[in-house]
Design a protein around this motif. Structure first.
Motif, PDB file in Angstrom:
ATOM      1  N   ALA A  13      68.054 123.947  26.334  1.00  0.00           N
ATOM      2  CA  ALA A  13      69.199 123.673  26.380  1.00  0.00           C
ATOM      3  C   ALA A  13      69.448 124.292  28.250  1.00  0.00           C
ATOM      4  N   THR A  14      69.253 124.545  28.266  1.00  0.00           N
ATOM      5  CA  THR A  14      69.916 125.825  29.944  1.00  0.00           C
ATOM      6  C   THR A  14      68.960 125.123  30.821  1.00  0.00           C
ATOM      7  N   LEU A  15      68.062 124.926  30.969  1.00  0.00           N
ATOM      8  CA  LEU A  15      67.228 124.189  31.997  1.00  0.00           C
ATOM      9  C   LEU A  15      67.597 122.889  32.263  1.00  0.00           C
ATOM     10  N   GLU A  16      68.110 121.963  30.566  1.00  0.00           N
ATOM     11  CA  GLU A  16      68.193 120.819  30.871  1.00  0.00           C
ATOM     12  C   GLU A  16      69.443 120.187  31.642  1.00  0.00           C
ATOM     13  N   ILE A  17      70.089 121.650  31.071  1.00  0.00           N
ATOM     14  CA  ILE A  17      71.946 121.288  31.823  1.00  0.00           C
ATOM     15  C   ILE A  17      71.829 121.767  33.475  1.00  0.00           C
ATOM     16  N   LEU A  18      71.992 122.812  33.843  1.00  0.00           N
ATOM     17  CA  LEU A  18      70.931 123.387  35.351  1.00  0.00           C
ATOM     18  C   LEU A  18      70.574 121.786  35.988  1.00  0.00           C
ATOM     19  N   GLY A  19      69.282 120.663  35.553  1.00  0.00           N
ATOM     20  CA  GLY A  19      68.200 120.151  36.136  1.00  0.00           C
ATOM     21  C   GLY A  19      69.577 119.255  36.499  1.00  0.00           C
ATOM     22  N   ARG A  20      70.812 118.562  35.522  1.00  0.00           N
ATOM     23  CA  ARG A  20      71.478 117.760  35.619  1.00  0.00           C
ATOM     24  C   ARG A  20      73.040 118.057  36.484  1.00  0.00           C
ATOM     25  N   PHE A  21      72.865 119.684  36.146  1.00  0.00           N
ATOM     26  CA  PHE A  21      73.742 120.421  37.412  1.00  0.00           C
ATOM     27  C   PHE A  21      73.812 120.078  39.420  1.00  0.00           C
ATOM     28  N   THR A  22      72.263 120.252  39.289  1.00  0.00           N
ATOM     29  CA  THR A  22      71.639 120.285  40.978  1.00  0.00           C
ATOM     30  C   THR A  22      71.754 119.195  41.027  1.00  0.00           C
ATOM     31  N   GLU A  23      71.188 118.122  39.788  1.00  0.00           N
ATOM     32  CA  GLU A  23      71.300 116.709  40.504  1.00  0.00           C
ATOM     33  C   GLU A  23      72.744 116.713  41.374  1.00  0.00           C
ATOM     34  N   GLU A  24      73.766 116.494  40.584  1.00  0.00           N
ATOM     35  CA  GLU A  24      74.710 116.254  40.614  1.00  0.00           C
ATOM     36  C   GLU A  24      75.746 117.134  42.007  1.00  0.00           C
ATOM     37  N   LEU A  25      75.092 118.377  42.519  1.00  0.00           N
ATOM     38  CA  LEU A  25      75.365 119.157  43.371  1.00  0.00           C
ATOM     39  C   LEU A  25      74.336 118.765  44.723  1.00  0.00           C
ATOM     40  N   PHE A  26      73.386 118.191  44.381  1.00  0.00           N
ATOM     41  CA  PHE A  26      73.183 117.878  46.209  1.00  0.00           C
ATOM     42  C   PHE A  26      73.487 116.081  45.680  1.00  0.00           C
ATOM     43  N   ALA A  27      74.386 115.219  45.118  1.00  0.00           N
ATOM     44  CA  ALA A  27      74.899 114.498  45.340  1.00  0.00           C
ATOM     45  C   ALA A  27      76.852 114.642  45.824  1.00  0.00           C
ATOM     46  N   LEU A  28      77.319 116.030  45.623  1.00  0.00           N
ATOM     47  CA  LEU A  28      78.013 116.223  45.960  1.00  0.00           C
ATOM     48  C   LEU A  28      77.877 116.610  47.169  1.00  0.00           C
ATOM     49  N   GLN A  29      77.190 117.248  47.606  1.00  0.00           N
ATOM     50  CA  GLN A  29      76.273 117.727  48.748  1.00  0.00           C
ATOM     51  C   GLN A  29      76.212 116.638  50.388  1.00  0.00           C
ATOM     52  N   ARG A  30      75.197 115.971  49.741  1.00  0.00           N
ATOM     53  CA  ARG A  30      75.147 114.446  50.825  1.00  0.00           C
ATOM     54  C   ARG A  30      76.504 114.055  51.074  1.00  0.00           C
ATOM     55  N   ALA A  31      77.272 113.516  49.889  1.00  0.00           N
ATOM     56  CA  ALA A  31      78.574 113.274  50.843  1.00  0.00           C
ATOM     57  C   ALA A  31      79.466 114.499  51.374  1.00  0.00           C
ATOM     58  N   ILE A  32      80.092 115.388  51.456  1.00  0.00           N
ATOM     59  CA  ILE A  32      79.876 116.067  52.178  1.00  0.00           C
ATOM     60  C   ILE A  32      79.096 116.153  53.961  1.00  0.00           C
ATOM     61  N   ARG A  33      77.928 116.063  53.544  1.00  0.00           N
ATOM     62  CA  ARG A  33      76.867 115.989  55.007  1.00  0.00           C
ATOM     63  C   ARG A  33      77.434 114.370  55.197  1.00  0.00           C
ATOM     64  N   THR A  34      77.507 113.521  54.515  1.00  0.00           N
ATOM     65  CA  THR A  34      77.522 112.351  55.347  1.00  0.00           C
ATOM     66  C   THR A  34      79.136 111.413  55.697  1.00  0.00           C
ATOM     67  N   GLY A  35      79.942 112.438  54.922  1.00  0.00           N
ATOM     68  CA  GLY A  35      81.454 111.893  55.251  1.00  0.00           C
ATOM     69  C   GLY A  35      81.555 111.330  53.954  1.00  0.00           C
ATOM     70  N   ASP A  36      81.270 111.351  53.049  1.00  0.00           N
ATOM     71  CA  ASP A  36      81.594 110.216  52.189  1.00  0.00           C
ATOM     72  C   ASP A  36      82.742 110.492  50.828  1.00  0.00           C
ATOM     73  N   GLY A  37      84.006 110.629  52.043  1.00  0.00           N
ATOM     74  CA  GLY A  37      85.169 110.949  50.799  1.00  0.00           C
ATOM     75  C   GLY A  37      85.650 110.372  49.994  1.00  0.00           C
TER      76      GLY A  37
END
Ligand SMILES: NC(=O)c1ccc[n+]([C@@H]2O[C@H](COP(=O)([O-])OP(=O)(O)OC[C@H]3O[C@@H](n4cnc5c(N)ncnc54)[C@H](O)[C@@H]3O)[C@@H](O)[C@H]2O)c1
Ligand SMILES: O=C(O)C(=O)C[C@]1(C(=O)O)C=C[C@@H](O)C=C1
Length: 306
Positions: A246-270
């Motif tokens: 269960a923890t690995l499942e949630i951490l997997g989803r967490f990292t996906e969202e984190l990468f999406a936010l990271q990308r939004a910051i890098r590309t300036g997607d306010g």
């Protein structure tokens, strides 16, 4: 309130067991409470502060004649301790636990409980970053949830009695299926603890900052992380090793969202950032409107601010 169990045995004398003891005494839920912890130093500390009516030097003596036995020890040792107490349990008694993970406890404790004894797993969703016999306080469970996860076929009277006991300790009680419990807690407790441990670890890696600015200027958010990251290493090691899937499942989803936010910051997607934060703010507001913000600072922690 009236006595629910004549004799209660607390195995493990840390934060949760000591809080249960003080809450039992506050509300007169047991006539006699015995206690046992593995280390002599912990048993001596318990005797010094009057924790338990009788602190025993062996686990067999502690559970003898007990109507309720509470395993309040790290999840990773539940099976071994259950094997030790099994032969000494009184027929008709109930064994419960307070472990943060439920499926693993059911699999490891269940086989050691004799047919004549009821096993009703439980988890008070209340705690602090402190541990040991001195850390407990009677109000810990007030208005907090206690989740019971009885396997199918568990004696209904034993479950009802344990429910009344936790209500007597101040909790709201809900029954839940063990796998569902483990998934829910992976989201609400286990993954957030790992994230806090990581964030504090990252700050510690930046040593030149840790020594000065991180401490001096630490903002409320980071301070909250450091509180959580001060939690007991043994307890949390066992939580992650026993609630792996269960923890690995949630951490997997967490990292996906984190990468999406990271990308939004890098590309300036306010717009992405703004939409995301708007959604999460609505969740927080929903919790407050539903009156569920029981984890607000000092809620139920009147005697010992953390
Ligand atoms: N701390 C929290 O916030 C919290 C909240 C809810 C549930 N829990 C769960 O409650 C359980 C106890 O946690 P705690 O916070 O009270 O821990 P704690 O570290 O304060 O106390 C644990 C106690 O268990 C004893 N112990 C360890 N191994 C033992 C063994 N083999 N035999 C006998 N005693 C042994 C220790 O000496 C100590 O007295 C854990 O399973 C944890 O997952 C903790
Ligand atoms: O308040 C805290 O310090 C806690 O971490 C308590 C907390 C939680 O995550 O809410 C931690 C683990 C338990 O199994 C239950 C409660």
């Amino acid at each position: 309130m009236s006595v629910i169990y004549d004799r209660v045995a607390l195995i493990g004398l840390g934060l949760i067991a000591s809080s249960m003891f003080w809450a039992m005494k506050r509300n007169g839920l047991a006539r006699e409470v015995t206690g046992y912890a593995r280390s002599a130093a912990t048993r001596d500390a318990a005797r010094r502060i009057g924790l338990c009516d009788h602190v025993c030097d062996t686990v067999a003596e502690a559970v003898k004649d007990a109507d309720l036995v509470v395993l309040a020890i790290p999840v990773g040792v539940m099976g071994a301790v259950a094997a030790e107490i099994g032969p000494h349990l009184k027929p008709g008694a109930t064994v419960t636990d307070v472990g943060s993970v439920k499926r693993d406890v059911i699999e490891n404790v269940g086989p050691h409980i004799p047919e004549t004894v009821h096993f009703v797993p439980g988890h008070p969703v209340a705690g602090t970053e402190h541990s040991g016999p001195d850390s407990g306080f009677a109000e810990l469970f007030d208005n907090r949830w206690c989740l019971l996860t009885p396997p199918e076929g568990t004696d209904l009277t034993a479950v009802a009695e344990l429910r009344r006991f936790w209500e007597g300790l101040g909790s709201n009680v809900e029954e839940m299926e063990a796998d569902h419990h483990d998934l829910v807690l992976a989201v609400t407790s286990h993954a957030p603890h790992l994230i806090a441990y990581t964030m504090v670890g990252v700050a510690d890696d930046l040593r030149r900052v840790t020594d000065s600015e991180v401490i001096q200027y630490s903002a409320a958010g980071f301070r909250d992380f450091t509180r959580i990251a001060a939690s007991d290493p043994t307890m949390w090691r066992d939580v992650f090793l026993t609630n792996k899937d269960a923890t690995l499942e949630i951490l997997g989803r967490f990292t996906e969202e984190l990468f999406a936010l990271q990308r939004a910051i890098r590309t300036g997607d306010g717009a992405h950032l703004h939409d995301y934060f708007t959604r999460t703010r609505a969740i927080r507001r929903g919790i407050i409107e539903a009156g569920q913000d029981t984890a607000a600072p000092n809620f139920g922690r009147a005697q010992k601010p953390v």
